[in-house]
Scaffold this motif. Structure first.
Motif, PDB file in Angstrom:
ATOM      1  N   GLU A  97       0.794  -1.220   0.000  1.00  0.00           N
ATOM      2  CA  GLU A  97       0.000   0.000   0.000  1.00  0.00           C
ATOM      3  C   GLU A  97       0.831   1.277   0.000  1.00  0.00           C
ATOM      4  N   VAL A  98       2.110   1.202   0.332  1.00  0.00           N
ATOM      5  CA  VAL A  98       2.922   2.418   0.419  1.00  0.00           C
ATOM      6  C   VAL A  98       3.494   2.753  -0.951  1.00  0.00           C
ATOM      7  N   ALA A  99       4.022   3.993  -1.094  1.00  0.00           N
ATOM      8  CA  ALA A  99       4.634   4.411  -2.353  1.00  0.00           C
ATOM      9  C   ALA A  99       5.793   3.489  -2.715  1.00  0.00           C
ATOM     10  N   GLY A 100       5.760   2.972  -3.929  1.00  0.00           N
ATOM     11  CA  GLY A 100       6.783   2.033  -4.371  1.00  0.00           C
ATOM     12  C   GLY A 100       6.488   0.606  -3.970  1.00  0.00           C
ATOM     13  N   GLY A 101       5.418   0.397  -3.203  1.00  0.00           N
ATOM     14  CA  GLY A 101       5.090  -0.936  -2.723  1.00  0.00           C
ATOM     15  C   GLY A 101       4.696  -1.897  -3.825  1.00  0.00           C
ATOM     16  N   GLU A 102       4.001  -1.384  -4.850  1.00  0.00           N
ATOM     17  CA  GLU A 102       3.607  -2.242  -5.960  1.00  0.00           C
ATOM     18  C   GLU A 102       4.828  -2.785  -6.694  1.00  0.00           C
ATOM     19  N   GLU A 103       5.819  -1.911  -6.897  1.00  0.00           N
ATOM     20  CA  GLU A 103       7.033  -2.349  -7.586  1.00  0.00           C
ATOM     21  C   GLU A 103       7.745  -3.426  -6.779  1.00  0.00           C
ATOM     22  N   PHE A 104       7.851  -3.199  -5.463  1.00  0.00           N
ATOM     23  CA  PHE A 104       8.547  -4.183  -4.627  1.00  0.00           C
ATOM     24  C   PHE A 104       7.788  -5.503  -4.575  1.00  0.00           C
ATOM     25  N   THR A 105       6.478  -5.444  -4.311  1.00  0.00           N
ATOM     26  CA  THR A 105       5.721  -6.696  -4.169  1.00  0.00           C
ATOM     27  C   THR A 105       5.678  -7.472  -5.481  1.00  0.00           C
ATOM     28  N   ALA A 106       5.655  -6.757  -6.613  1.00  0.00           N
ATOM     29  CA  ALA A 106       5.695  -7.455  -7.904  1.00  0.00           C
ATOM     30  C   ALA A 106       7.006  -8.220  -8.047  1.00  0.00           C
ATOM     31  N   ALA A 107       8.124  -7.566  -7.671  1.00  0.00           N
ATOM     32  CA  ALA A 107       9.425  -8.228  -7.751  1.00  0.00           C
ATOM     33  C   ALA A 107       9.506  -9.389  -6.772  1.00  0.00           C
ATOM     34  N   PHE A 108       8.965  -9.199  -5.579  1.00  0.00           N
ATOM     35  CA  PHE A 108       9.011 -10.256  -4.567  1.00  0.00           C
ATOM     36  C   PHE A 108       8.163 -11.455  -5.000  1.00  0.00           C
ATOM     37  N   GLU A 109       6.974 -11.167  -5.540  1.00  0.00           N
ATOM     38  CA  GLU A 109       6.115 -12.264  -5.989  1.00  0.00           C
ATOM     39  C   GLU A 109       6.720 -12.982  -7.194  1.00  0.00           C
ATOM     40  N   ASN A 110       7.429 -12.251  -8.022  1.00  0.00           N
ATOM     41  CA  ASN A 110       8.138 -12.891  -9.123  1.00  0.00           C
ATOM     42  C   ASN A 110       9.232 -13.820  -8.595  1.00  0.00           C
ATOM     43  N   PHE A 111       9.900 -13.381  -7.523  1.00  0.00           N
ATOM     44  CA  PHE A 111      10.894 -14.242  -6.873  1.00  0.00           C
ATOM     45  C   PHE A 111      10.225 -15.510  -6.336  1.00  0.00           C
ATOM     46  N   LEU A 112       9.041 -15.357  -5.730  1.00  0.00           N
ATOM     47  CA  LEU A 112       8.320 -16.522  -5.212  1.00  0.00           C
ATOM     48  C   LEU A 112       7.891 -17.455  -6.340  1.00  0.00           C
ATOM     49  N   ASP A 113       7.564 -16.891  -7.505  1.00  0.00           N
ATOM     50  CA  ASP A 113       7.211 -17.745  -8.648  1.00  0.00           C
ATOM     51  C   ASP A 113       8.374 -18.668  -9.005  1.00  0.00           C
ATOM     52  N   GLY A 114       9.592 -18.153  -8.842  1.00  0.00           N
ATOM     53  CA  GLY A 114      10.758 -18.954  -9.189  1.00  0.00           C
ATOM     54  C   GLY A 114      11.256 -19.865  -8.087  1.00  0.00           C
ATOM     55  N   TYR A 115      11.038 -19.449  -6.822  1.00  0.00           N
ATOM     56  CA  TYR A 115      11.642 -20.207  -5.716  1.00  0.00           C
ATOM     57  C   TYR A 115      10.679 -20.482  -4.565  1.00  0.00           C
ATOM     58  N   GLY A 116       9.406 -20.221  -4.749  1.00  0.00           N
ATOM     59  CA  GLY A 116       8.450 -20.406  -3.659  1.00  0.00           C
ATOM     60  C   GLY A 116       8.261 -21.833  -3.226  1.00  0.00           C
ATOM     61  N   PHE A 117       8.698 -22.794  -4.061  1.00  0.00           N
ATOM     62  CA  PHE A 117       8.581 -24.210  -3.704  1.00  0.00           C
ATOM     63  C   PHE A 117       9.635 -24.640  -2.700  1.00  0.00           C
ATOM     64  N   ARG A 118      10.592 -23.779  -2.414  1.00  0.00           N
ATOM     65  CA  ARG A 118      11.669 -24.145  -1.488  1.00  0.00           C
ATOM     66  C   ARG A 118      11.246 -23.871  -0.048  1.00  0.00           C
ATOM     67  N   ALA A 119      12.012 -24.421   0.880  1.00  0.00           N
ATOM     68  CA  ALA A 119      11.698 -24.244   2.306  1.00  0.00           C
ATOM     69  C   ALA A 119      12.878 -24.750   3.115  1.00  0.00           C
ATOM     70  N   PRO A 120      13.015 -24.293   4.359  1.00  0.00           N
ATOM     71  CA  PRO A 120      14.027 -24.889   5.231  1.00  0.00           C
ATOM     72  C   PRO A 120      13.718 -26.369   5.451  1.00  0.00           C
ATOM     73  N   ALA A 121      14.769 -27.196   5.466  1.00  0.00           N
ATOM     74  CA  ALA A 121      14.603 -28.645   5.637  1.00  0.00           C
ATOM     75  C   ALA A 121      13.578 -29.183   4.644  1.00  0.00           C
ATOM     76  N   GLU A 122      13.779 -28.852   3.346  1.00  0.00           N
ATOM     77  CA  GLU A 122      12.722 -29.060   2.367  1.00  0.00           C
ATOM     78  C   GLU A 122      12.447 -30.518   2.041  1.00  0.00           C
ATOM     79  N   ILE A 123      13.363 -31.431   2.348  1.00  0.00           N
ATOM     80  CA  ILE A 123      13.023 -32.840   2.125  1.00  0.00           C
ATOM     81  C   ILE A 123      11.965 -33.307   3.119  1.00  0.00           C
ATOM     82  N   GLU A 124      11.780 -32.534   4.196  1.00  0.00           N
ATOM     83  CA  GLU A 124      10.715 -32.818   5.152  1.00  0.00           C
ATOM     84  C   GLU A 124       9.500 -32.022   4.667  1.00  0.00           C
ATOM     85  N   PHE A 125       8.744 -32.608   3.724  1.00  0.00           N
ATOM     86  CA  PHE A 125       7.766 -31.823   2.985  1.00  0.00           C
ATOM     87  C   PHE A 125       6.449 -31.629   3.733  1.00  0.00           C
TER      88      PHE A 125
END
Length: 887
Positions: A581-609
């Motif tokens: 909601e803040v100024a520049g927030g759309e740009e940041f969240t778009a970049a962050f969500e794009n990062f999640l599109d590429g790596y959101g399937f990962r997690a700490p101790a990821e073999i423990e699914f």
């Protein structure tokens, strides 16, 4: 009141853990002092509105607020002690008492002396009471002890609600004991189930249990009855020897026992009798037991029994050949030492067995999997019994799990002749053997072919890119096939099949990693004594999928830094929607969500699914961004990698110079650069199979949760997360046969799973439960912690101990201290100055990333328990030590 001989007294809800166990001993015909239970019904009648309100207040206190817990618990105990029993209760107690007889009152809570929680020593025992007033006061004291500080803390740590616990008090005739002590039907030090251990001293057993005396200790081979070891005890008051000055201590190997039985608490015959009692009690309860006993006028009395809850469970399925088997923890090899829920453990156990079968391993005598305490183990007995195969195994562990070498060497040396005689390959006939070898031949051929191809491949720089393309395409295709299933059961079945398929398909890419070992060995021959330069080659690998992930998260952080309102928003919130909601927030969240599109399937101790992925809970990533905003500089993540790339190029130059000075120097020099560049290229693809696997596991998790939601909607599960308590066959049966629910006690499994999480799982364990220790031998002279060096360099700073990274952040220049790391921990490396882990080796994930990112790393057993957050420490990755510094 209930007599201990009353069948109802075996009811845990009426008699508590201790009382129910004693009643079971009585029903089995074992010698137990006469007594009765002041049942939980009496306690529950005593708990009026005032006490109920106080318990509710206690429940509402944060478990970490120990001061408030202590204050409220004290008030509760004081309130209960001054209560008065109704006349009918007093009369019922008085009827049970014999004039002139002394009694002992023992608290018996409904949550104690259970297989998953012992509560040993948490509640009160009152000795030597006789009159009605003394007995009723003792009963009230035992009931009040339900809220001792230690019991309250123990329940909080074990997630047991105070309001759900009740207490009975067992009142028994007091034995005027000549000797007393404790019998463990399994060795509590080594875990060995075939050895019983007895502590004994003269007089009452309270001194032994409370630790005010060091008792005589006898260790007995349960199978032969032989006394293995005898140690004399020492009084806790004056340090004098209980059985004569300078009493000899037996050598466990010789089994020599002093002949003077008159100087000992127990005769050989009494030891044999006591162990026999223990055998019967263990059979009755089905678990190794911790038994308190006394002896008076030659008669043994069993005073109480409880399961030994600190033992690591035995690997299942158990071998049936009666010989010794040795198991190695697959979890430790993966650097993931937390207990997994049953469904996840079953998943990986199946995967291992399918893989072994494809390699031609004999399912009866060859390599096979087992599970214990939420961990997956591999029966490596076929490897250990062969000198040649054992040497290969131990050599392979040098880079991946060096801590396993010493215990494996110890058990081979000490008990090698007891190992089961097994065969790795299927069958003994020539035809069967050739069939098994035939399965291995393509693997060997692919390995050699991969190395030869790597030497002539002029496009070797494209190897990491091609590997990532393969990973993404393979995962995408398999996920599409899983989702094509017509039902929840079909999709789960396909997910299992795709994991088996992937494990074999990934082998081709995994074999390419042999290029790494080939080039490293070759470079060492071309340029002797250049380990520092070779380590420099392992740094700054920007094409590695894990390093790429770190760089891209750094880029996202820089977008936040370029937008002041976003940066300010991070100071007060990690909520992505608020930042948007803040100024520049759309740009940041778009970049962050794009990062999640590429790596959101990962997690700490990821073999423990069963654990949440980043796309489900991005808070760890947002926490890393916040920490980097506070202390980092724009673009420093990229300049850091560039600096490491420059250092790698300089290392190649130094290697060329070194090669020139060796014999045939001109030829050696020309080989160094192409081999070094190929070494770096193939190193860059080493995380790619796990990168692909993580996508497959994320989809499997989705399907498991979808199945759980279906069962929850249909009323067959109370909570969707209980789905992880099934194994796969049980879950598939629940989905395909809704009219015939399976007989699974999910409450018991939930308690068992929590208990497993409290244990420290061994990396090596035998079929008898013995945990060989071994040890790391080091000639380093230091007052610090000696470990295994896994990434060179020296760094000092404040330690940050992180057990679970999902809700943790690391400030710049702090040293990460963790049980282990995997790619899901990677964001924390953006700020880490150094790394210390409990487990791992040179080629495990944390060590690899530490080298790639240029920070020192050391593996120290028990680091997370010995180092505290905020302590200043120095990590010396050159010598393998961690030092505590003065403030």
């Amino acid at each position: 009141m209930l007599s201990l001989s009353d069948p109802q007294a075996t009811n845990l809800k009426l008699s508590g853990g201790k009382g129910a166990n004693l009643a079971k001993l009585v029903s089995a015909g074992l010698p137990v002092p006469d007594g009765f239970c002041v049942t939980t019904a009496v306690y529950e009648e005593l708990v009026d509105e005032e006490i109920t309100t106080m318990i509710d207040d206690l429940e509402a206190i944060d478990p970490i607020d120990t001061e408030r817990l202590r204050e409220r618990a004290t008030e509760l105990r004081d309130t209960i002690r001054v209560k008065e029993f109704p006349e009918d209760v007093r009369a019922a107690i008085e009827v049970q008492l014999e004039p002139g007889v002394s009694y002992v009152a023992r608290s018996s809570a409904t949550a104690e002396d259970l297989p998953t929680a012992s509560f040993a020593g948490q509640h009160s025992t009152v000795l030597d009471v006789s009159s009605l007033e003394n007995v009723t006061d003792a009963v009230l004291e035992c009931m009040a002890s339900l809220f001792t500080d230690r019991a309250v803390s123990y329940r909080a740590r074990n997630e047991i609600a105070h309001e759900e616990v009740s207490v009975c008090v067992v009142v028994q005739e007091m034995i005027d004991a000549d000797a007393s002590g404790v019998l463990f039907t399994a060795d509590p030090l080594t875990g060995k189930r075939t050895v019983a251990s007895i502590d004994a001293s003269t007089g009452l057993g309270e001194a032994v249990v409370s630790g005010t005396v060091t008792a005589e200790n006898v260790r007995v081979d349960r199978e032969s009855g032989e006394i293995l070891e005898y140690r004399a005890g020492v009084s806790g008051d004056d340090g004098s020897d209980l059985f004569g000055a300078n009493e000899p201590t037996v050598d466990i190997e010789t089994g020599d026992v002093p002949d003077a039985e008159d100087d000992r608490v127990l005769t050989n015959e009494q030891v044999t009798t006591l162990v026999a009692y223990g055998e019967g009690i263990e059979r009755s309860f089905g678990f190794p037991q911790d038994i308190e006993w006394s002896i008076a006028d030659g008669q043994f009395w069993m005073l109480q029994t409880r399961p030994i809850t600190t033992l690591s469970p035995l690997p299942e399925p158990r071998p049936d050949d009666g010989a010794l088997h040795v198991y190695y923890s697959w979890n430790h090899r993966q650097g993931m030492t937390e207990a997994m829920p049953p469904l996840v453990a079953d998943y990986w156990s199946r995967t291992m067995d399918v893989l072994f079968d494809r390699f031609g391993s004999d399912p009866e005598t060859g390599l096979s999997s087992a599970t214990a305490g939420g961990m997956v183990y591999i029966d490596i007995t076929p490897l250990l019994q062969s000198d040649r195969l054992a040497s290969y195994l131990l050599e392979g562990l040098e880079d991946f799990d060096r801590q396993a070498i010493a215990p494996l060497e110890e058990i081979r040396k000490r008990r090698g002749d007891e190992l089961a005689q097994t065969s790795v390959l299927r069958g003994t006939s020539l035809t069967q053997t050739l069939s098994s070898v035939g399965k291995l031949a393509p693997v060997v051929g692919q390995t050699l072919g991969s190395i030869l191809q790597g030497m002539v491949d002029r496009s070797y720089e494209e190897v990491p890119h091609r590997a990532r393309q393969w990973a993404d395409a393979t995962a995408e295709e398999m996920i599409r096939e899983i989702r094509s299933g017509d039902s929840a059961a079909d999709r789960l079945q396909i997910a299992l099949e795709k994991n088996d398929e992937f494990s074999w398909e990934a082998m081709e890419w995994a074999l390419k990693l042999w290029n790494v070992y080939f080039y490293r060995a070759t470079l060492r021959r071309l340029c002797p004594n250049t380990d520092d330069e070779l380590e420099a080659l392992e740094r700054g690998l920007r094409e590695n999928v894990t390093t790429t992930m770190m760089i891209e998260l750094g880029d996202v952080t820089d977008i936040a830094r370029d937008n002041p309102d976003v940066e300010q928003a991070f100071e007060g919130s990690h909520d992505l929607e608020e930042i948007r909601e803040v100024a520049g927030g759309e740009e940041f969240t778009a970049a962050f969500e794009n990062f999640l599109d590429g790596y959101g399937f990962r997690a700490p101790a990821e073999i423990e699914f069963s654990r949440r992925r980043y796309h489900e809970d991005p808070s760890p990533l947002l926490g890393t961004v916040r920490a980097k905003l506070e202390t980092g500089e724009p673009g420093d993540h990229r300049t850091h990698v560039e600096r490491l790339e420059t250092e790698a190029e300089r290392a190649i130059t130094r290697l060329e110079r070194q090669a020139s000075g060796e014999r045939f120097g001109s030829i050696r020099r020309r080989l160094v650069r192409p081999f070094a560049l190929r070494y770096r290229s193939y190193l860059s693809m080493r995380e790619v199979t796990k990168y692909a696997l993580s996508q497959l596991l994320d989809e499997t998790r989705r399907q498991v949760l979808a199945a759980g939601e279906k069962l929850e909607r249909e009323g067959r599960l109370e909570d969707v997360n209980d789905v992880w308590l099934y194994d796969f066959d049980e879950l598939l049966s629940e989905l395909t046969n809704p009219d015939t629910p399976i007989d699974v006690d999910l409450d018991a499994r939930r308690a068992e799973q929590f208990h497993h999480q409290q244990l420290r799982a061994p990396r090596v364990i035998t079929s008898e439960g013995e945990i060989p220790r071994g040890g790391i031998v080091s000639d380093v002279d230091t007052d610090g912690f000696v470990g295994i060096p896994t990434a060179s360099g020296v760094a000092q700073g404040q330690a940050r101990v992180i057990e679970e990274p999902s809700d943790a952040t690391l400030e710049t220049e702090e040293i990460l201290v963790a049980p282990h790391t995997d790619p899901g921990w990677t964001p924390l490396f953006l700020n880490a100055a150094g790394l210390v882990t409990n487990n791992g080796g040179k080629m495990t994930h944390g060590s690899i990333v530490a080298r790639e990112y240029g920070i020192p790393s050391v593996v120290v057993a028990g680091a997370t328990e010995q180092i505290e957050t905020g302590q200043r420490i120095r990590v010396d990755g050159n010598r393998g030590i961690v030092e505590l510094l003065d403030d």
